[in-house]
Design a protein around this motif. Sequence first.
Motif, PDB file in Angstrom:
ATOM      1  N   TYR A  61       6.780  46.852  26.784  1.00 59.59           N
ATOM      2  CA  TYR A  61       6.823  47.879  25.736  1.00 59.59           C
ATOM      3  C   TYR A  61       7.523  49.132  26.227  1.00 59.59           C
ATOM      4  O   TYR A  61       8.341  49.724  25.515  1.00 59.59           O
ATOM      5  CB  TYR A  61       5.400  48.213  25.287  1.00 59.59           C
ATOM      6  CG  TYR A  61       5.349  49.361  24.310  1.00 59.59           C
ATOM      7  CD1 TYR A  61       5.629  49.184  22.957  1.00 59.59           C
ATOM      8  CD2 TYR A  61       5.022  50.650  24.756  1.00 59.59           C
ATOM      9  CE1 TYR A  61       5.596  50.245  22.073  1.00 59.59           C
ATOM     10  CE2 TYR A  61       4.979  51.712  23.874  1.00 59.59           C
ATOM     11  CZ  TYR A  61       5.266  51.501  22.535  1.00 59.59           C
ATOM     12  OH  TYR A  61       5.233  52.556  21.668  1.00 59.59           O
ATOM     13  N   GLN A  62       7.207  49.543  27.481  1.00 59.19           N
ATOM     14  CA  GLN A  62       7.836  50.746  28.017  1.00 59.19           C
ATOM     15  C   GLN A  62       9.348  50.577  28.145  1.00 59.19           C
ATOM     16  O   GLN A  62      10.120  51.492  27.855  1.00 59.19           O
ATOM     17  CB  GLN A  62       7.231  51.085  29.393  1.00 59.19           C
ATOM     18  CG  GLN A  62       5.790  51.566  29.335  1.00 59.19           C
ATOM     19  CD  GLN A  62       5.672  52.942  28.713  1.00 59.19           C
ATOM     20  OE1 GLN A  62       6.585  53.755  28.813  1.00 59.19           O
ATOM     21  NE2 GLN A  62       4.562  53.202  28.059  1.00 59.19           N
ATOM     22  N   ASN A  63       9.773  49.381  28.581  1.00 59.85           N
ATOM     23  CA  ASN A  63      11.200  49.173  28.786  1.00 59.85           C
ATOM     24  C   ASN A  63      11.970  49.011  27.475  1.00 59.85           C
ATOM     25  O   ASN A  63      13.155  49.342  27.403  1.00 59.85           O
ATOM     26  CB  ASN A  63      11.415  47.931  29.665  1.00 59.85           C
ATOM     27  CG  ASN A  63      10.907  48.134  31.074  1.00 59.85           C
ATOM     28  OD1 ASN A  63      10.823  49.259  31.556  1.00 59.85           O
ATOM     29  ND2 ASN A  63      10.541  47.039  31.734  1.00 59.85           N
ATOM     30  N   ARG A  64      11.302  48.482  26.458  1.00 55.28           N
ATOM     31  CA  ARG A  64      12.018  48.165  25.224  1.00 55.28           C
ATOM     32  C   ARG A  64      11.889  49.252  24.163  1.00 55.28           C
ATOM     33  O   ARG A  64      12.824  49.504  23.414  1.00 55.28           O
ATOM     34  CB  ARG A  64      11.490  46.837  24.647  1.00 55.28           C
ATOM     35  CG  ARG A  64      11.741  45.622  25.520  1.00 55.28           C
ATOM     36  CD  ARG A  64      13.225  45.385  25.748  1.00 55.28           C
ATOM     37  NE  ARG A  64      13.473  44.144  26.484  1.00 55.28           N
ATOM     38  CZ  ARG A  64      13.459  44.049  27.789  1.00 55.28           C
ATOM     39  NH1 ARG A  64      13.199  45.132  28.520  1.00 55.28           N
ATOM     40  NH2 ARG A  64      13.692  42.896  28.377  1.00 55.28           N
ATOM     41  N   PHE A  65      10.732  49.890  24.097  1.00 51.30           N
ATOM     42  CA  PHE A  65      10.474  50.778  22.969  1.00 51.30           C
ATOM     43  C   PHE A  65      10.151  52.219  23.379  1.00 51.30           C
ATOM     44  O   PHE A  65      10.570  53.150  22.719  1.00 51.30           O
ATOM     45  CB  PHE A  65       9.325  50.219  22.117  1.00 51.30           C
ATOM     46  CG  PHE A  65       9.567  48.794  21.693  1.00 51.30           C
ATOM     47  CD1 PHE A  65      10.489  48.502  20.707  1.00 51.30           C
ATOM     48  CD2 PHE A  65       8.878  47.757  22.288  1.00 51.30           C
ATOM     49  CE1 PHE A  65      10.707  47.188  20.304  1.00 51.30           C
ATOM     50  CE2 PHE A  65       9.101  46.439  21.902  1.00 51.30           C
ATOM     51  CZ  PHE A  65      10.015  46.152  20.901  1.00 51.30           C
ATOM     52  N   ALA A  66       9.396  52.392  24.466  1.00 50.88           N
ATOM     53  CA  ALA A  66       8.977  53.744  24.832  1.00 50.88           C
ATOM     54  C   ALA A  66      10.126  54.490  25.501  1.00 50.88           C
ATOM     55  O   ALA A  66      10.957  53.881  26.196  1.00 50.88           O
ATOM     56  CB  ALA A  66       7.777  53.686  25.782  1.00 50.88           C
ATOM     57  N   PRO A  67      10.220  55.795  25.322  1.00 49.67           N
ATOM     58  CA  PRO A  67      11.272  56.574  26.000  1.00 49.67           C
ATOM     59  C   PRO A  67      11.030  56.614  27.499  1.00 49.67           C
ATOM     60  O   PRO A  67       9.891  56.578  27.974  1.00 49.67           O
ATOM     61  CB  PRO A  67      11.145  57.965  25.366  1.00 49.67           C
ATOM     62  CG  PRO A  67       9.735  58.027  24.867  1.00 49.67           C
ATOM     63  CD  PRO A  67       9.375  56.635  24.450  1.00 49.67           C
ATOM     64  N   ALA A  68      12.121  56.672  28.264  1.00 51.12           N
ATOM     65  CA  ALA A  68      12.013  56.718  29.720  1.00 51.12           C
ATOM     66  C   ALA A  68      11.405  58.039  30.165  1.00 51.12           C
ATOM     67  O   ALA A  68      11.629  59.082  29.535  1.00 51.12           O
ATOM     68  CB  ALA A  68      13.396  56.536  30.337  1.00 51.12           C
ATOM     69  N   PRO A  69      10.629  58.042  31.232  1.00 51.79           N
ATOM     70  CA  PRO A  69      10.051  59.301  31.741  1.00 51.79           C
ATOM     71  C   PRO A  69      11.144  60.297  32.084  1.00 51.79           C
ATOM     72  O   PRO A  69      12.181  59.931  32.659  1.00 51.79           O
ATOM     73  CB  PRO A  69       9.280  58.848  32.986  1.00 51.79           C
ATOM     74  CG  PRO A  69       9.033  57.388  32.789  1.00 51.79           C
ATOM     75  CD  PRO A  69      10.198  56.867  32.023  1.00 51.79           C
ATOM     76  N   ASP A  70      10.892  61.563  31.748  1.00 55.64           N
ATOM     77  CA  ASP A  70      11.929  62.576  31.951  1.00 55.64           C
ATOM     78  C   ASP A  70      11.275  63.928  32.150  1.00 55.64           C
ATOM     79  O   ASP A  70      10.166  64.192  31.664  1.00 55.64           O
ATOM     80  CB  ASP A  70      12.865  62.609  30.743  1.00 55.64           C
ATOM     81  CG  ASP A  70      14.174  63.336  31.042  1.00 55.64           C
ATOM     82  OD1 ASP A  70      14.365  63.757  32.193  1.00 55.64           O
ATOM     83  OD2 ASP A  70      14.994  63.466  30.102  1.00 55.64           O
ATOM     84  N   PHE A  71      11.974  64.792  32.914  1.00 56.40           N
ATOM     85  CA  PHE A  71      11.549  66.179  33.045  1.00 56.40           C
ATOM     86  C   PHE A  71      12.057  66.976  31.842  1.00 56.40           C
ATOM     87  O   PHE A  71      12.837  66.467  31.023  1.00 56.40           O
ATOM     88  CB  PHE A  71      12.089  66.800  34.339  1.00 56.40           C
ATOM     89  CG  PHE A  71      11.521  66.192  35.596  1.00 56.40           C
ATOM     90  CD1 PHE A  71      10.157  66.174  35.818  1.00 56.40           C
ATOM     91  CD2 PHE A  71      12.357  65.648  36.563  1.00 56.40           C
ATOM     92  CE1 PHE A  71       9.622  65.633  36.975  1.00 56.40           C
ATOM     93  CE2 PHE A  71      11.842  65.098  37.726  1.00 56.40           C
ATOM     94  CZ  PHE A  71      10.475  65.083  37.932  1.00 56.40           C
ATOM     95  N   GLU A  72      11.631  68.224  31.790  1.00 58.08           N
ATOM     96  CA  GLU A  72      12.074  69.107  30.710  1.00 58.08           C
ATOM     97  C   GLU A  72      12.767  70.325  31.295  1.00 58.08           C
ATOM     98  O   GLU A  72      12.404  70.805  32.370  1.00 58.08           O
ATOM     99  CB  GLU A  72      10.878  69.559  29.860  1.00 58.08           C
ATOM    100  CG  GLU A  72      10.202  68.428  29.095  1.00 58.08           C
ATOM    101  CD  GLU A  72       9.062  68.926  28.230  1.00 58.08           C
ATOM    102  OE1 GLU A  72       8.798  70.149  28.268  1.00 58.08           O
ATOM    103  OE2 GLU A  72       8.436  68.100  27.541  1.00 58.08           O
ATOM    104  N   GLY A  73      13.765  70.828  30.569  1.00 58.55           N
ATOM    105  CA  GLY A  73      14.427  72.080  30.945  1.00 58.55           C
ATOM    106  C   GLY A  73      15.506  71.891  31.983  1.00 58.55           C
ATOM    107  O   GLY A  73      15.947  70.781  32.308  1.00 58.55           O
ATOM    108  N   ASN A  74      15.909  73.015  32.563  1.00 60.06           N
ATOM    109  CA  ASN A  74      17.008  73.064  33.527  1.00 60.06           C
ATOM    110  C   ASN A  74      16.548  72.971  34.969  1.00 60.06           C
ATOM    111  O   ASN A  74      17.334  73.224  35.893  1.00 60.06           O
ATOM    112  CB  ASN A  74      17.806  74.360  33.330  1.00 60.06           C
ATOM    113  CG  ASN A  74      18.494  74.399  31.983  1.00 60.06           C
ATOM    114  OD1 ASN A  74      18.929  73.367  31.470  1.00 60.06           O
ATOM    115  ND2 ASN A  74      18.590  75.598  31.388  1.00 60.06           N
ATOM    116  N   GLY A  75      15.305  72.668  35.174  1.00 58.05           N
ATOM    117  CA  GLY A  75      14.795  72.483  36.526  1.00 58.05           C
ATOM    118  C   GLY A  75      14.227  73.743  37.129  1.00 58.05           C
ATOM    119  O   GLY A  75      14.127  74.795  36.492  1.00 58.05           O
TER     120      GLY A  75
END
Length: 608
Positions: free
Chosen positions: A279-293
Amino acid sequence: MTEYGRGPGSEPWHPEDPLYGDVGWRGQQGYSDPQSPYEGHPQQPHPSQYGDWSQVPQPGYDGQHPQHYDPLGGHPQAPYGGHEAQQPGSYDPQYPSHQGGPEHQGYPQQPVDPYGQAGWDGTGAHPQVPYPDPLDPYGQQQSAASGQAQPDAYGEAAEGYPPPQPPNRRGEGSDGDADPGAGSGSDEQDHAAWSSAEEETGKDGTDDGAGQQTAKADDPAGRRGRSERRARGGRSGGRSNGGRNNGGRKRRNGMACLVVAVVLGGGAAGVVWYGYHFYQNRFAPAPDFEGNGIAETVTVEIPEGAGGYDIGRALKKAGVVKSVDAFVAAQSRNPKGKQIQAGAYLLNKRMSAASAVELMLDPRSQSNVLVKPGERNAQVYEDIDKRLGLAAGTTKKVATEEYKNLGLPSWANTNPDIMDPLEGFLFPGTYPAAKGMKPEAVLRKMVEQAEKAYNRYDLAAKAGDFDLSSPLELVTVASLVQAEGKTHDDFRMMAEVVYNRLKPTNTETNRKLQFDSTFNYLKGESNIHISEKEINSNTNPYNTYTHAGLPPGPIGNPGEDALKAALNPTHDGWIYFVATDGVNKTEFAKTYSEFLKLKDKFDASSGN
């Protein structure tokens, strides 16, 4: 406690007693062993308050007859039918270790009868003595002699114990035949407590009933040995091997259930894990940070030919993005995402994937040194110093002192007049150069790329095709083509000009190249307006106006196009050329008169 029991009487000795067994039978099997029953150590005489009954001679015996054993029952028998069992004192006098022999060999004589009866009560029968006869520990013979009725502990009752047997006859049945079911197994098998309740009721097979009938037939008095009862399923008052096997089967069944439960539980966990990741690979968005770091920065080096996933892995390892998939998705959404080049990038940590892509497309984030085709080493050294934050001249000094350790091929730097050993070997391209890096590390990568390219074009084998003495001369030709040519189309004609002027048959220039680029390299300049006086007065080997042939070494770092042109020149007879506009347009001529026309055109455009 004596060797045979704990007290007088016919009470049998329980099999679990630690002294029950072979101890009481040592040395008494037929009395063939001349050693003492105490394993070679004579027993010390001890006075007894009840008298030494072992020393009392019996009437009617002369102490000459040894004991005999019943081969079936194992009980000591008198040698003559109507006599009582002999006492230990009647052993053969050839065994001096027994105290009852006629020769005592120095042992102190024991008092014979402290009560004055000499072992007889006047009736001819033995009285009951406080301690049993060593050869009759259960009082069987004495009771028979006295006529007293004694309880039968060995066969009358169902729970009776068998009479003691010699060690070599233990485990045999009462009829003298070896019991096939009673081997020398484990203690659990020998002990009566392991008999089965199934054997008790006769429900475990036909052997139970048949065994009882056989026992009655063989033993009319109803006496059976413990081993026979054990082999034939008699009741022993405990659980049997069958019961134990049932318990073992229960334990095995429980273990099987546990294994099945673990397997099923592991399978269920695997299904859940796989489903979650699917489900994570097909439908859920990939983990990501927010902003410019965050404010912390890091330099990330992207190798040549790296794709989106390679770049994403490098960024994740450096802590720039949270996941590779997030970066790949952001790069695919950006229209210019595929334009990210190899090199070093100065990025913030914990950036969103989209922010990382935008910053890598910004030249300000790049911490690289770009070597342009035809660029001289002097300019490259200055760029490295700036990128690494070093003092001016640091990289040039390293190149001069460490060039032998930077990976140059063996055919490089063969001319002693070469001005810079690394000239022509800092291959054009983009190289990471961030603060904290060593200049020799940056230079080594450039030399490595040059050697790969030169090996790829096989310069060592093709130099002879153009009447050149070494691959170094072929690199020098390519550097001249790169310096004098303006476009790709110019490169092939320029290469033909070089080869034609180097020919021994060249009478137009007499094998002199007469290139302004070689003189400018010598001077460290890029001047197209050079006076004849200045050129003719300089005798340096790099001055091709005064020296025939090629200069000592390359005058720059040729690119791929110049290398290809040097390996594939035209064959049109070009020997002259003039940059008629002084910038981008180069025209060629085959004769000197054509050359003069091109020269007038150049003078008109330059205002000379």
